[in-house]
Design a protein around this motif. Sequence first.
Motif, PDB file in Angstrom:
ATOM      1  N   ALA A   1       0.825  -1.213   0.000  1.00 33.92           N
ATOM      2  CA  ALA A   1       0.000   0.000   0.000  1.00 33.92           C
ATOM      3  C   ALA A   1       0.856   1.259   0.000  1.00 33.92           C
ATOM      4  CB  ALA A   1      -0.933   0.001   1.213  1.00 33.92           C
ATOM      5  N   LEU A   2       2.000   1.217   0.666  1.00 31.00           N
ATOM      6  CA  LEU A   2       2.870   2.396   0.721  1.00 31.00           C
ATOM      7  C   LEU A   2       3.994   2.338  -0.311  1.00 31.00           C
ATOM      8  CD1 LEU A   2       3.291   3.252   4.510  1.00 31.00           C
ATOM      9  CD2 LEU A   2       1.451   3.838   2.927  1.00 31.00           C
ATOM     10  N   ALA A   3       4.497   1.135  -0.586  1.00 26.11           N
ATOM     11  CA  ALA A   3       5.636   1.002  -1.503  1.00 26.11           C
ATOM     12  C   ALA A   3       5.287   1.491  -2.903  1.00 26.11           C
ATOM     13  CB  ALA A   3       6.101  -0.450  -1.543  1.00 26.11           C
ATOM     14  N   THR A   4       3.988   1.460  -3.249  1.00 27.09           N
ATOM     15  CA  THR A   4       3.577   1.857  -4.598  1.00 27.09           C
ATOM     16  C   THR A   4       3.148   3.318  -4.681  1.00 27.09           C
ATOM     17  OG1 THR A   4       1.327   1.104  -4.110  1.00 27.09           O
ATOM     18  CG2 THR A   4       2.783  -0.463  -5.204  1.00 27.09           C
ATOM     19  N   LEU A   5       3.169   4.032  -3.541  1.00 32.61           N
ATOM     20  CA  LEU A   5       2.700   5.428  -3.539  1.00 32.61           C
ATOM     21  C   LEU A   5       3.655   6.358  -4.272  1.00 32.61           C
ATOM     22  CD1 LEU A   5       1.473   6.325   0.082  1.00 32.61           C
ATOM     23  CD2 LEU A   5       0.090   5.836  -1.947  1.00 32.61           C
ATOM     24  N   GLY A   6       3.078   7.289  -5.022  1.00 35.23           N
ATOM     25  CA  GLY A   6       3.872   8.354  -5.624  1.00 35.23           C
ATOM     26  C   GLY A   6       4.205   9.392  -4.567  1.00 35.23           C
ATOM     27  N   PRO A   7       4.933  10.455  -4.955  1.00 38.40           N
ATOM     28  CA  PRO A   7       5.256  11.522  -3.998  1.00 38.40           C
ATOM     29  C   PRO A   7       3.991  12.258  -3.535  1.00 38.40           C
ATOM     30  CG  PRO A   7       5.972  12.099  -6.221  1.00 38.40           C
ATOM     31  CD  PRO A   7       5.509  10.682  -6.285  1.00 38.40           C
ATOM     32  N   ASP A   8       4.021  12.802  -2.330  1.00 37.76           N
ATOM     33  CA  ASP A   8       2.877  13.521  -1.774  1.00 37.76           C
ATOM     34  C   ASP A   8       2.554  14.783  -2.581  1.00 37.76           C
ATOM     35  OD1 ASP A   8       1.995  11.960   0.296  1.00 37.76           O
ATOM     36  OD2 ASP A   8       2.419  13.426   1.856  1.00 37.76           O
ATOM     37  N   ALA A   9       1.242  15.065  -2.691  1.00 38.05           N
ATOM     38  CA  ALA A   9       0.800  16.263  -3.412  1.00 38.05           C
ATOM     39  C   ALA A   9       0.995  17.530  -2.586  1.00 38.05           C
ATOM     40  CB  ALA A   9      -0.679  16.116  -3.769  1.00 38.05           C
ATOM     41  N   TRP A  10       1.246  17.390  -1.326  1.00 38.30           N
ATOM     42  CA  TRP A  10       1.405  18.519  -0.417  1.00 38.30           C
ATOM     43  C   TRP A  10       2.410  18.125   0.659  1.00 38.30           C
ATOM     44  CZ3 TRP A  10       0.941  18.905   4.824  1.00 38.30           C
ATOM     45  CH2 TRP A  10       0.918  20.209   5.360  1.00 38.30           C
ATOM     46  N   PRO A  11       3.253  19.014   1.194  1.00 33.22           N
ATOM     47  CA  PRO A  11       3.317  20.447   0.909  1.00 33.22           C
ATOM     48  C   PRO A  11       4.142  20.815  -0.324  1.00 33.22           C
ATOM     49  CG  PRO A  11       4.818  19.886   2.702  1.00 33.22           C
ATOM     50  CD  PRO A  11       4.083  18.627   2.341  1.00 33.22           C
ATOM     51  N   SER A  12       4.975  19.910  -0.816  1.00 29.02           N
ATOM     52  CA  SER A  12       5.820  20.244  -1.975  1.00 29.02           C
ATOM     53  C   SER A  12       5.587  19.241  -3.091  1.00 29.02           C
ATOM     54  CB  SER A  12       7.300  20.223  -1.581  1.00 29.02           C
ATOM     55  OG  SER A  12       7.508  20.987  -0.426  1.00 29.02           O
ATOM     56  N   PRO A  13       4.657  19.545  -4.003  1.00 25.36           N
ATOM     57  CA  PRO A  13       4.401  18.599  -5.097  1.00 25.36           C
ATOM     58  C   PRO A  13       5.663  18.401  -5.935  1.00 25.36           C
ATOM     59  CG  PRO A  13       2.790  20.420  -5.103  1.00 25.36           C
ATOM     60  CD  PRO A  13       3.857  20.775  -4.116  1.00 25.36           C
ATOM     61  N   PRO A  14       5.818  17.214  -6.525  1.00 29.09           N
ATOM     62  CA  PRO A  14       6.965  16.966  -7.410  1.00 29.09           C
ATOM     63  C   PRO A  14       6.802  17.805  -8.681  1.00 29.09           C
ATOM     64  CG  PRO A  14       5.368  15.182  -7.562  1.00 29.09           C
ATOM     65  CD  PRO A  14       4.890  16.080  -6.459  1.00 29.09           C
ATOM     66  N   PRO A  15       7.874  17.948  -9.491  1.00 27.91           N
ATOM     67  CA  PRO A  15       7.758  18.686 -10.768  1.00 27.91           C
ATOM     68  C   PRO A  15       6.679  18.030 -11.630  1.00 27.91           C
ATOM     69  CG  PRO A  15      10.055  18.190 -10.255  1.00 27.91           C
ATOM     70  CD  PRO A  15       9.223  17.431  -9.271  1.00 27.91           C
ATOM     71  N   LEU A  16       5.557  18.734 -11.828  1.00 26.58           N
ATOM     72  CA  LEU A  16       4.384  18.087 -12.408  1.00 26.58           C
ATOM     73  C   LEU A  16       4.478  17.871 -13.916  1.00 26.58           C
ATOM     74  CD1 LEU A  16       1.395  19.658 -10.436  1.00 26.58           C
ATOM     75  CD2 LEU A  16       2.429  17.400 -10.165  1.00 26.58           C
ATOM     76  N   ARG A  17       5.132  18.772 -14.621  1.00 26.22           N
ATOM     77  CA  ARG A  17       5.133  18.589 -16.081  1.00 26.22           C
ATOM     78  C   ARG A  17       5.835  17.280 -16.456  1.00 26.22           C
ATOM     79  NH1 ARG A  17       7.106  22.084 -21.262  1.00 26.22           N
ATOM     80  NH2 ARG A  17       5.884  20.825 -22.693  1.00 26.22           N
ATOM     81  N   GLU A  18       6.990  17.047 -15.846  1.00 29.16           N
ATOM     82  CA  GLU A  18       7.740  15.821 -16.122  1.00 29.16           C
ATOM     83  C   GLU A  18       6.955  14.603 -15.656  1.00 29.16           C
ATOM     84  OE1 GLU A  18       8.812  18.518 -14.717  1.00 29.16           O
ATOM     85  OE2 GLU A  18      10.541  19.220 -15.862  1.00 29.16           O
ATOM     86  N   LEU A  19       6.409  14.697 -14.440  1.00 30.02           N
ATOM     87  CA  LEU A  19       5.685  13.568 -13.857  1.00 30.02           C
ATOM     88  C   LEU A  19       4.495  13.176 -14.739  1.00 30.02           C
ATOM     89  CD1 LEU A  19       5.490  11.934 -11.032  1.00 30.02           C
ATOM     90  CD2 LEU A  19       3.575  13.459 -10.601  1.00 30.02           C
ATOM     91  N   LEU A  20       3.731  14.182 -15.163  1.00 28.12           N
ATOM     92  CA  LEU A  20       2.505  13.903 -15.910  1.00 28.12           C
ATOM     93  C   LEU A  20       2.795  13.515 -17.361  1.00 28.12           C
ATOM     94  CD1 LEU A  20       0.213  16.697 -14.415  1.00 28.12           C
ATOM     95  CD2 LEU A  20       0.218  14.257 -13.890  1.00 28.12           C
ATOM     96  N   ALA A  21       3.893  14.024 -17.911  1.00 27.48           N
ATOM     97  CA  ALA A  21       4.245  13.676 -19.287  1.00 27.48           C
ATOM     98  C   ALA A  21       4.406  12.164 -19.418  1.00 27.48           C
ATOM     99  CB  ALA A  21       5.519  14.395 -19.706  1.00 27.48           C
ATOM    100  N   GLY A  22       4.862  11.522 -18.345  1.00 29.85           N
ATOM    101  CA  GLY A  22       5.052  10.071 -18.358  1.00 29.85           C
ATOM    102  C   GLY A  22       3.743   9.295 -18.301  1.00 29.85           C
ATOM    103  N   GLN A  23       2.638   9.986 -18.158  1.00 29.99           N
ATOM    104  CA  GLN A  23       1.340   9.313 -18.040  1.00 29.99           C
ATOM    105  C   GLN A  23       0.555   9.302 -19.349  1.00 29.99           C
ATOM    106  OE1 GLN A  23       0.360   7.578 -15.335  1.00 29.99           O
ATOM    107  NE2 GLN A  23       2.463   7.990 -14.710  1.00 29.99           N
ATOM    108  N   GLY A  24       1.196   9.742 -20.426  1.00 28.08           N
ATOM    109  CA  GLY A  24       0.571   9.644 -21.745  1.00 28.08           C
ATOM    110  C   GLY A  24      -0.715  10.425 -21.866  1.00 28.08           C
ATOM    111  N   HIS A  25      -1.688   9.825 -22.577  1.00 34.16           N
ATOM    112  CA  HIS A  25      -2.934  10.535 -22.885  1.00 34.16           C
ATOM    113  C   HIS A  25      -3.986  10.447 -21.791  1.00 34.16           C
ATOM    114  CE1 HIS A  25      -1.561  11.820 -26.606  1.00 34.16           C
ATOM    115  NE2 HIS A  25      -1.905  10.809 -27.373  1.00 34.16           N
ATOM    116  N   ARG A  26      -3.637   9.933 -20.634  1.00 35.75           N
ATOM    117  CA  ARG A  26      -4.651   9.801 -19.573  1.00 35.75           C
ATOM    118  C   ARG A  26      -5.181  11.183 -19.182  1.00 35.75           C
ATOM    119  NH1 ARG A  26      -2.139   6.754 -14.683  1.00 35.75           N
ATOM    120  NH2 ARG A  26      -4.320   6.589 -14.072  1.00 35.75           N
ATOM    121  N   PRO A  27      -6.495  11.311 -18.952  1.00 39.28           N
ATOM    122  CA  PRO A  27      -7.039  12.615 -18.545  1.00 39.28           C
ATOM    123  C   PRO A  27      -6.584  13.005 -17.141  1.00 39.28           C
ATOM    124  CG  PRO A  27      -8.771  10.943 -18.586  1.00 39.28           C
ATOM    125  CD  PRO A  27      -7.533  10.284 -19.122  1.00 39.28           C
TER     126      PRO A  27
END
Length: 283
Positions: free
Chosen positions: A131-157
């Motif tokens: 449950a924890l080993a698969t978690l991405g970085p926390d959205a708060w207080p310091s979100p990860p660099p989102l453009r790079e992170l989301l670019a890896g998710q392809g066409h997902r909305p």
Amino acid sequence: MPELPEVEITARRLDAAVRGATIESTLAPGLNALKTFDPPLHAIDGRAIAAVRRRGKHFVVDIAGDLSLLAHLMSAGRLQLFDKRAGLRDRTSRLLVRLDDGRELRMREFGTRQAAWVKLLATGAVEDDPALATLGPDAWPSPPPLRELLAGQGHRPLHGVLRDQRVIAGIGRSWVDEILWTACLSPFKRADDLSDEEADRLTAAMVERLGGALEHYEKVVTLPIPDKLPLPLEVHRRAGEACPRCGATIEAVHYESYVMCYCPVDQTGGKVLKDRRLSRLLK
Ligand SMILES: [Zn+2]
């Protein structure tokens, strides 16, 4: 329902109240709530609570002697602290941690589904739990660099990607609507189609709305932790109401188990998205 700000305020309040308290006894009345059997739950009887903390949307209750409870409330669970013990007929009880001063830390769950769960693990094994080993970085207080992170998710909305705990942890159905509205981004914008400026807006919206909710809770949430937390929402569950920013009517798309809300003027270029529930009814 409980997402990052709700879990965070609960963990803060509980940590301040029970850190150092001694556990007298434990009980798991929920048939399916306790997912582990070794060590047995009674292994924590007589021990002190060392801390209550949050990881993503999970609670971790550290117990002296290197054991930890890892819990997820799913959509209808609560973790609350009461001055008195629950009656044994309370059907909402899933886990009771009775303290030697008479108080009771209680995991409850409303509704008929039993989805909330808890595991008793060696503290050192908590981070390795799936449950924890698969978690991405926390959205708060310091979100990860989102453009790079989301670019890896392809066409997902965005609406789906931002709720995917493996990509970024802490956001669910309520706060995703709020964050996208604050950022003026369409819920159906593709994850790999964000400009630098849009990614910056999304980052700022995440910090502002999750942090803002927490500031609000710091003022209004007290023990035992209410059944319903006063979520400071502006668009989620507000379909048909006026957008607080532009006055347009908030629209909704209904899915099987939740509703997505957005402002067509601010987020989708004036376009009202197809509501699947409506189109199914019209078939
Ligand atoms: Zn608007």
